[in-house]
Structure formats: structure tokens, C-alpha cells
Write a protein that holds these residues in place. Sequence first.
Motif, short mmCIF file in Angstrom:
data_model
loop_
_atom_site.label_atom_id
_atom_site.label_comp_id
_atom_site.label_asym_id
_atom_site.label_seq_id
_atom_site.Cartn_x
_atom_site.Cartn_y
_atom_site.Cartn_z
N PRO A 37 11.66 14.58 5.72
CA PRO A 37 10.34 15.05 5.30
C PRO A 37 9.23 14.03 5.56
O PRO A 37 9.47 12.82 5.63
N TYR A 38 8.02 14.54 5.67
CA TYR A 38 6.85 13.70 5.92
C TYR A 38 6.71 12.58 4.88
O TYR A 38 6.38 11.45 5.24
N ASP A 39 7.00 12.88 3.61
CA ASP A 39 6.90 11.86 2.56
C ASP A 39 7.74 10.63 2.92
O ASP A 39 7.32 9.50 2.69
N LYS A 40 8.94 10.88 3.45
CA LYS A 40 9.83 9.77 3.82
C LYS A 40 9.27 8.99 5.02
O LYS A 40 9.43 7.78 5.10
N LEU A 41 8.63 9.71 5.95
CA LEU A 41 7.99 9.02 7.08
C LEU A 41 6.92 8.05 6.57
O LEU A 41 6.83 6.92 7.03
N VAL A 42 6.12 8.52 5.62
CA VAL A 42 5.07 7.67 5.05
C VAL A 42 5.70 6.45 4.36
O VAL A 42 5.21 5.33 4.50
N ASP A 43 6.79 6.66 3.64
CA ASP A 43 7.47 5.53 3.00
C ASP A 43 7.93 4.51 4.03
O ASP A 43 7.78 3.30 3.83
N VAL A 44 8.50 4.97 5.14
CA VAL A 44 8.93 4.07 6.21
C VAL A 44 7.72 3.33 6.77
O VAL A 44 7.77 2.12 7.01
N TYR A 45 6.64 4.05 6.96
CA TYR A 45 5.41 3.45 7.50
C TYR A 45 4.93 2.27 6.64
O TYR A 45 4.66 1.19 7.16
N TRP A 46 4.82 2.47 5.33
CA TRP A 46 4.32 1.39 4.47
C TRP A 46 5.15 0.12 4.63
O TRP A 46 4.62 -0.98 4.54
N MET A 47 6.44 0.29 4.87
CA MET A 47 7.35 -0.86 4.94
C MET A 47 7.30 -1.59 6.28
O MET A 47 8.03 -2.55 6.48
N GLN A 48 6.41 -1.17 7.17
CA GLN A 48 6.29 -1.82 8.49
C GLN A 48 5.02 -2.63 8.66
O GLN A 48 4.84 -3.29 9.67
N ILE A 49 4.11 -2.53 7.69
CA ILE A 49 2.77 -3.08 7.88
C ILE A 49 2.34 -3.91 6.68
O ILE A 49 2.99 -3.89 5.64
N ASP A 50 1.21 -4.60 6.84
CA ASP A 50 0.51 -5.19 5.71
C ASP A 50 -0.58 -4.19 5.36
O ASP A 50 -1.63 -4.15 6.01
N PRO A 51 -0.35 -3.35 4.35
CA PRO A 51 -1.30 -2.28 4.06
C PRO A 51 -2.62 -2.76 3.46
O PRO A 51 -3.54 -1.98 3.29
N THR A 52 -2.74 -4.05 3.19
CA THR A 52 -3.98 -4.59 2.62
C THR A 52 -4.91 -5.16 3.69
O THR A 52 -6.00 -5.59 3.37
N ASP A 53 -4.48 -5.16 4.94
CA ASP A 53 -5.24 -5.79 6.02
C ASP A 53 -5.82 -4.73 6.96
O ASP A 53 -5.12 -4.20 7.81
N ALA A 54 -7.10 -4.42 6.81
CA ALA A 54 -7.75 -3.42 7.65
C ALA A 54 -8.20 -3.97 9.00
O ALA A 54 -8.58 -3.22 9.89
N GLY A 55 -8.15 -5.29 9.18
CA GLY A 55 -8.68 -5.92 10.38
C GLY A 55 -7.70 -6.07 11.52
O GLY A 55 -7.99 -6.73 12.52
N GLY A 56 -6.53 -5.49 11.40
CA GLY A 56 -5.48 -5.62 12.40
C GLY A 56 -4.16 -5.80 11.67
O GLY A 56 -4.07 -5.57 10.46
N GLN A 57 -3.16 -6.21 12.39
CA GLN A 57 -1.86 -6.43 11.77
C GLN A 57 -1.24 -7.70 12.31
O GLN A 57 -1.04 -7.85 13.53
N PHE A 58 -1.00 -8.62 11.36
CA PHE A 58 -0.33 -9.87 11.65
C PHE A 58 -1.07 -10.63 12.75
O PHE A 58 -2.26 -10.87 12.62
N TYR A 59 -0.41 -10.96 13.84
CA TYR A 59 -1.03 -11.75 14.91
C TYR A 59 -2.13 -10.97 15.63
O TYR A 59 -3.07 -11.56 16.15
N ASP A 60 -2.02 -9.67 15.66
CA ASP A 60 -2.94 -8.83 16.43
C ASP A 60 -4.15 -8.43 15.60
O ASP A 60 -4.01 -7.86 14.53
N ARG A 61 -5.33 -8.70 16.11
CA ARG A 61 -6.57 -8.47 15.37
C ARG A 61 -7.46 -7.49 16.11
O ARG A 61 -7.37 -7.34 17.33
#
Length: 174
Positions: free
Chosen positions: A65-89
Motif C-alpha cells: 500500500p501507498y502508506d508503506k511506500l511513504v514509510d519507506v520514503y521517510w527512512m531514506q532521507i533527512d526530512p528536516t532539510d529542505a535545501g537538498g539531501q546530505f552532500y547534494d544541495r
Amino acid sequence: MEKAIFAGGCFWCMVKPFDEQPGIHSVVSGYTAGNTENPTYEEVCSGTTGHIEAVEITFDPNVFPYDKLVDVYWMQIDPTDAGGQFYDRGRSYMPAIFYTTEEQKDKAEASKQALNESGRFAAPIAVQILPAEPFYAAEEYHQQYYRKNKAHYEAYQTGSGRAGFIQKHWGNAE
């Protein structure tokens, strides 16, 4: 089958976690939310197209289900950083959930609120939830990069800080 689109920084790092789930038909690396049709990687990297690197997932919602996709998504990113992710800006690496239906929008917003209220992160969740825009597949050499270039993928996943962040905030989840 349904489609879901997630942006979480470098698209190389966003394929494997979804690709290995049951009910996933395909995970395509590509570009969305820009102003050029069929952009190239070089054009997106130049910052002139406005596109964001993302993955488009075709999935069976009865199996995963889509809910599970969203759960997987959160676990791949820094959800507090709107300016890019990790090394990539920059814009091309900003995190976002692009919904394809109102139901996806509602589920993504509820999940974001729950994550905000969980206290897992000290800063607020900065991921935008936006309507889907045209998605353009990236060049073939970007597709399934984690399989084609395993050593480079793993070095990038670690060197960018993503792997350590995931381990710190989610344990062994990937």
C-alpha cells in the motif's frame, strides 16, 4: 497498478529501498517539477530547468500500500532539510512527495504530521507535498545504478552521509 513519485536527493540512492519491496513493478530514476520537456542530466545539474531528481514507482497497492511506500520514503532521507539531501544541495536535490491522487495527498500529509508529532527529529519536517507534474525518465546509465555500479553506489551512500543518517535515526532500516 498505481504510480507514486518521491524526491529524496540523489535518485541513485532512492531506487534500491523501493525496488526490493514486494508488489513493486518498477522504480524509474528521473526528473520532475521543472520547465523543460525531456531534460538531460547535464541540463538538470546546470540548475536551468528547475527539475528535481526523483523516482517514479509503479506498484500494486493491494500488495504494498501507498502508506508503506511513504514509510519507506521517510527512512531514506533527512526530512528536516529542505535545501537538498546530505552532500547534494540545491533545488534539484530537494525532498518532496508528489501525489498522483487526492488519496495519496491525504495519506502523505497524515504521515508527515505523524512524523512531526513523533519527536523523532528536533526540527520540523520540511518535505513538501505537491501535486505530481510530468515525470521524465533519466538516461539509461542512471537506471538501477545500485546494481550496475555497486561499489560506487555503496561508496556514495556512505560518503554522502546518507547511510550514517539512516542508521542513526532508523537503525538498520533502508
